[in-house]
Design an enzyme around this catalytic site. Structure first.
Site, PDB file in Angstrom:
ATOM      1  CD  GLU A 192     -11.487  -1.592   3.331  1.00  0.00           C
ATOM      2  OE1 GLU A 192     -11.128  -0.900   2.357  1.00  0.00           O
ATOM      3  OE2 GLU A 192     -12.652  -2.005   3.472  1.00  0.00           O
ATOM      4  NE  ARG A 212      -6.757   0.645   9.399  1.00  0.00           N
ATOM      5  CZ  ARG A 212      -5.706   1.230   8.848  1.00  0.00           C
ATOM      6  NH1 ARG A 212      -4.709   0.482   8.409  1.00  0.00           N
ATOM      7  NH2 ARG A 212      -5.636   2.542   8.737  1.00  0.00           N
ATOM      8  CG  ASP A 249      -7.147  -5.233   6.746  1.00  0.00           C
ATOM      9  OD1 ASP A 249      -6.806  -5.225   5.546  1.00  0.00           O
ATOM     10  OD2 ASP A 249      -7.151  -4.204   7.446  1.00  0.00           O
ATOM     11  CG  ASP A 257      -2.176  -3.313   5.360  1.00  0.00           C
ATOM     12  OD1 ASP A 257      -0.956  -3.528   5.308  1.00  0.00           O
ATOM     13  OD2 ASP A 257      -2.661  -2.192   5.564  1.00  0.00           O
ATOM     14  CE1 TYR A 265      -2.525  -3.399   8.631  1.00  0.00           C
ATOM     15  CE2 TYR A 265      -4.269  -4.912   9.298  1.00  0.00           C
ATOM     16  CZ  TYR A 265      -3.832  -3.848   8.533  1.00  0.00           C
ATOM     17  OH  TYR A 265      -4.697  -3.224   7.676  1.00  0.00           O
ATOM     18  CD  GLU A 286      -1.626  -2.220   1.964  1.00  0.00           C
ATOM     19  OE1 GLU A 286      -2.494  -2.974   2.344  1.00  0.00           O
ATOM     20  OE2 GLU A 286      -0.408  -2.446   2.145  1.00  0.00           O
ATOM     21  CG  HIS A 325      -5.463 -10.399  11.424  1.00  0.00           C
ATOM     22  ND1 HIS A 325      -5.431 -11.440  10.539  1.00  0.00           N
ATOM     23  CD2 HIS A 325      -6.277  -9.454  10.866  1.00  0.00           C
ATOM     24  CE1 HIS A 325      -6.174 -11.151   9.478  1.00  0.00           C
ATOM     25  NE2 HIS A 325      -6.698  -9.960   9.663  1.00  0.00           N
TER      26      HIS A 325
END
Length: 861
Positions: free
Chosen positions: A86, A297, A84, A82, A295, A7, A342
């Site tokens: 998104e 989130r 997740d 990432d 991470y 990203e 996670h």
């Protein structure tokens, strides 16, 4: 060549260093595509087909081209976004975009890692997988759902509720929580109660003892309800001789909290550091991209076994063996969907107790200590309760204390809470035994009143949203920021206050769309989306069920007349807008009609061009007008005295004007005024005094000897020196920036473009205009802010804040301005011809007077 997509540029740079020369790592700069902000981007009648559009800003277009060019030369594409939903969606967008551009390599793999460390990245590359279609479906369902909710409901608001800007599926429910708390506070009736406390001493140690039994009756908090009873109780304690009847000692144990999740990190950073949710996530993102933390989130509370062992080793190194429990601690997540749960947020290296600088360093310290404490020994405490009675046994005092026998994890970290419990008592008591008679030094009877429920802080609002199962922790920061950007709420001393516009919007939604702002309904939607991400449901079925009821309801409300909507809201909000009057007159009594001798004066909610207000039914004969949400007979001003200036003694008032809230010291032409910046959550008298004292002299420039000033202007905070300026980031920077930083910032600003004026930064940016294709931006102009698509400039009305302009309004304004055609620049040549006729002098004068306005119009569009 292996092409890796992540990203962010920072993440790309770090990962490329780990992977070596056979890998090229490029950043997508987040999402590369989104639904175009116009009707028809999601088409329910075509099976909820979606149109996707590449972001139109230049940087994004150039980056997409760079990715496509590199993909054509690559043997393998590795999507490493990432771990997740998104991140999965970004990978899907990149792959789909490359496929349509015929640039997709034959070999495509997906890898994920929870930390940006050499070990985590290289191990992830050894275990590639395919894209997770369930997570992608969950993303598509959520994105379509939010689009349909916003793009269907917002036009209803614009037409039926003047002043309303937008509504969102989760945003509106969060706003309802704030507004409901405001209503609870307003209707709260305080109850008087008294406490009787004896100041005592034994063996040289002072302590307090509270009266818990009076005249043989056990007392609770509200038992003593008036001064007479309190005085009688106080006299009984003063006259009695109290001896120790019982000493009870209870051992207590406290276990550590698990490492942070996204939600608990936001809550604790708010309570301990005063950070907003969005600021917390920005700092955490930087720490993650620097490889310092895992991470950020996540709704998981566990750490992997390697991290647990590293943490235990760090504990053994720093503390003696008592602080490390015999066995590792394991925590279970409460998340319903294992695919999105996670590892917890933790340091990537427990040997490193510092990382980052400034706010990032403070957040890392919080994360480090919380994670380390989660594997430490239980804290051992001792709670002592001493009961004392008088000879009659009718009156009883109680003293409580708590002692930490072994701190355990408390040596590193103690969790904070929004509200202090009545049971919290860390007083140190002297050693007492049955029969002891502590000396009584004084007795106090103190009056109290019950307090309304506290307004939400960011921490408590995030906690409540999570408890209700509304939204996702990763979205809370943006949800809360939207409420503030729309001016639906304001922050004072880190607490949310509902603004009138927010209360009106909530009332409208509760009355006309009650199902869609219901807590249960919104939580059930989250559960259904989790079912989709778990592969147990179809996202199009979810959308069909939602749209089947939502669309007809929206159409029904759209058909109502605005006056009918206002009438319904007038009745719905009657208790709030028209509370009982102290003078005995009817709640809707019009004071102006009574003053002027008119009959039938009655107040009602009315809708105007700029929002709702309270007006009289006798209009236009009666022009009484009161701002929405302001009870009483006032004219709508919200002036209040904050205090006095310590130097001059002049009163400092908080006021609301045409351009928003401001503070004023003094009266008339000599009065000093300062706008209240939006980025001050804890605005109080001290801040008011600071703002009114601006500009601040930072010091004398070492080269010129001239003053460097820090101040706040029309476009925000800045530095000024010798006619040159440098922009500051926040209001706090105006007061915190020192000489070294100021000199550096001024030098950087002077070097930009050879010392010339820096290019104006957009106030706000949108996507592409649907007709012209140009990127839409809100820009500061010489004659005021305007919105442009690069071809057509449309002036923003003075009564509208440029920050509040929505994408839909921008499209409309540019389209309407383009339809009028360019300004007629040659109209000025007609003026001299009119001067030839003497009779036309007035007309000629009038035309000439318009020249400056014509220049202004030409300059802006």
């Amino acid at each position: 060549m292996n092409l890796v997509i992540v990203e962010s540029p920072a993440k790309a740079k770090t990962i490329e260093k780990y992977l070596g020369k056979d890998f090229k790592v490029l950043a997508s700069y987040g999402h590369v595509r989104d639904l175009p902000p116009k009707d028809g981007s999601v088409r329910p009648d075509e099976g909820f087909a979606m149109d996707w559009e590449v972001y139109s800003d230049k940087r994004n277009r150039e980056q997409v081209k760079a990715i496509a060019d590199a993909a054509k030369k690559a043997d393998r594409l590795i999507l490493a976004t990432d771990p997740d939903r998104e991140g999965e969606a970004i990978s899907w967008h990149v792959m789909d975009l490359l496929k349509k551009r015929k640039a997709l390599p034959d070999e495509v793999e997906r890898v994920t890692f929870n930390a940006i460390t050499r070990q985590a990245v290289t191990e992830a590359m050894k275990a590639p997988r395919q894209l997770d279609t369930d997570l992608i479906d969950a993303y598509l369902g959520r994105r379509a759902l939010d689009y349909l909710f916003g793009f269907t409901l917002s036009p209803v608001l614009w037409r039926k509720l003047p002043g309303a800007k937008s509504a969102g599926r989760v945003q509106s429910v969060a706003l309802r929580l704030v507004c409901e708390r405001e209503r609870e506070i307003e209707v709260f009736q305080p109850v008087e109660y008294w406490s009787v406390t004896a100041k005592m001493e034994h063996d040289g140690t002072a302590f307090d003892a509270r009266l818990v039994r009076f005249d043989g009756e056990k007392l609770d908090r509200l038992s003593i309800g008036n001064k007479g009873t309190a005085d009688a109780a106080k006299a009984a304690v003063e006259q009695g001789r109290f001896t120790v009847e019982d000493v009870e000692t209870k051992p207590l144990k406290r276990s550590p909290a698990p490492p942070f999740t996204t939600s608990t990190l936001q809550q604790e950073a708010s309570r301990k550091l005063g950070y907003s949710a969005s600021h917390t996530m920005r700092c955490a993102q930087s720490l993650y991209e620097a490889g310092s933390i895992t991470y950020m989130r996540t709704d998981g509370v566990g750490m992997d076994m390697g991290a647990i062992m590293a943490c235990r080793d760090a504990i053994a190194t720093r503390y003696d063996s008592n602080y490390k429990p015999e066995k590792p601690r394991f925590y279970k997540t409460k998340a319903k969907n294992a695919q999105e749960a996670h590892e917890a947020i933790r340091p990537t290296d427990f040997a490193k107790d510092r990382a980052g600088s400034g706010d990032e360093a403070k957040l890392y310290d919080l994360i480090f200590k919380r994670a380390m404490a989660s594997q430490m020994a239980t804290a051992q405490l001792e709670r002592t309760i001493v009961t004392m009675r008088d000879p009659t046994a009718k009156h009883e005092l109680r003293a409580t204390g708590q002692v930490v026998k072994f701190p355990g994890f408390l040596a590193v970290y103690s969790e904070s809470f929004d509200e202090k419990s009545d049971d919290d008592d860390d007083n140190l008591l002297p050693v007492m035994r049955k029969g002891d008679a502590p000396a009584k030094k004084a007795v106090d009877a103190v009056q109290h009143f019950t307090q309304p429920p506290p307004r939400f802080s960011e921490a408590s609002l995030v906690k409540r949203l999570e408890e209700l199962g509304i939204g996702r922790p990763s979205t809370y920061a943006s949800t809360i920021q939207t409420l503030r950007d729309r001016d639906y709420v304001r922050m004072e001393k880190n607490r949310f206050f509902a603004e009138d516009s927010g209360r009106l919007l909530t009332a409208f939604l509760e009355r006309f769309f009650s199902r869609y702002v219901a807590y249960d309904f919104t939580a059930e939607m989250e559960d259904e989306l989790d079912e989709v991400s778990g592969g147990r449901a179809e996202y199009k079925t979810l959308l069909e069920n939602f749209w089947r009821d939502f669309k007809p309801k929206s159409d029904e409300v759209m058909e109502r007349q605005p006056s009918e909507v206002t009438e319904v809201l007038d009745e719905f909000l009657a208790d709030f807008l028209f509370p009982p009057r102290e003078d005995g007159n009817p709640a809707r009594f019009c004071p102006l009609c009574a003053e002027q001798g008119r009959e039938g004066g009655e107040l009602h909610l009315r809708g105007g061009r700029y929002g709702a207000f309270i007006g009289c039914v006798n209009y236009p004969e009666c022009n009484f007008r009161r701002k929405f949400g302001q009870p009483g007979d006032g004219d709508g001003s919200e002036d209040s005295v904050m205090g006095e200036d310590p130097d001059s003694g002049l009163p400092i008032e908080r006021k609301t004007g045409r351009f928003g809230p401001y503070v004023q010291m003094g009266e008339g032409k000599e009065a000093k005024r300062a706008s209240i910046p939006k980025d001050l959550d804890d605005f109080d008298l001290d801040w008011a005094i600071k703002l009114l004292a601006l500009p601040r002299i930072v010091g004398q420039h070492p080269e010129t000897g001239k003053d460097i000033e820090a101040a706040i202007g029309r476009y925000g905070p800045y530095l000024r020196h010798d006619g040159k300026y440098a922009k500051l980031t926040s209001t706090r920077d105006v007061f915190d920036t020192g000489m070294n930083a100021a000199v550096t910032l001024l030098a950087e600003a002077a070097n930009r473009k050879g010392g010339g004026r820096a290019k104006a930064e957009p106030i706000k940016a949108f996507g592409a205009h649907p007709d012209s294709g140009g990127e839409m931006k809100v820009m500061p102009g010489r004659y005021g802010p305007y919105v442009t698509d690069g071809t057509t400039n449309a002036t923003i009305p003075k009564d509208m804040k440029p920050e509040d302009l929505t994408e839909e309004q921008a499209i409309t304004m540019i389209t309407e301005k383009a339809a009028k055609g360019p300004a007629k620049k040659k109209g000025r040549k007609k003026a001299p011809a009119k001067k030839k006729a003497p009779a036309k002098k007035a007309t000629a004068k009038k035309t000439a007077a318009k020249k400056p306005a014509a220049k202004k119009k030409a300059a802006e569009g």
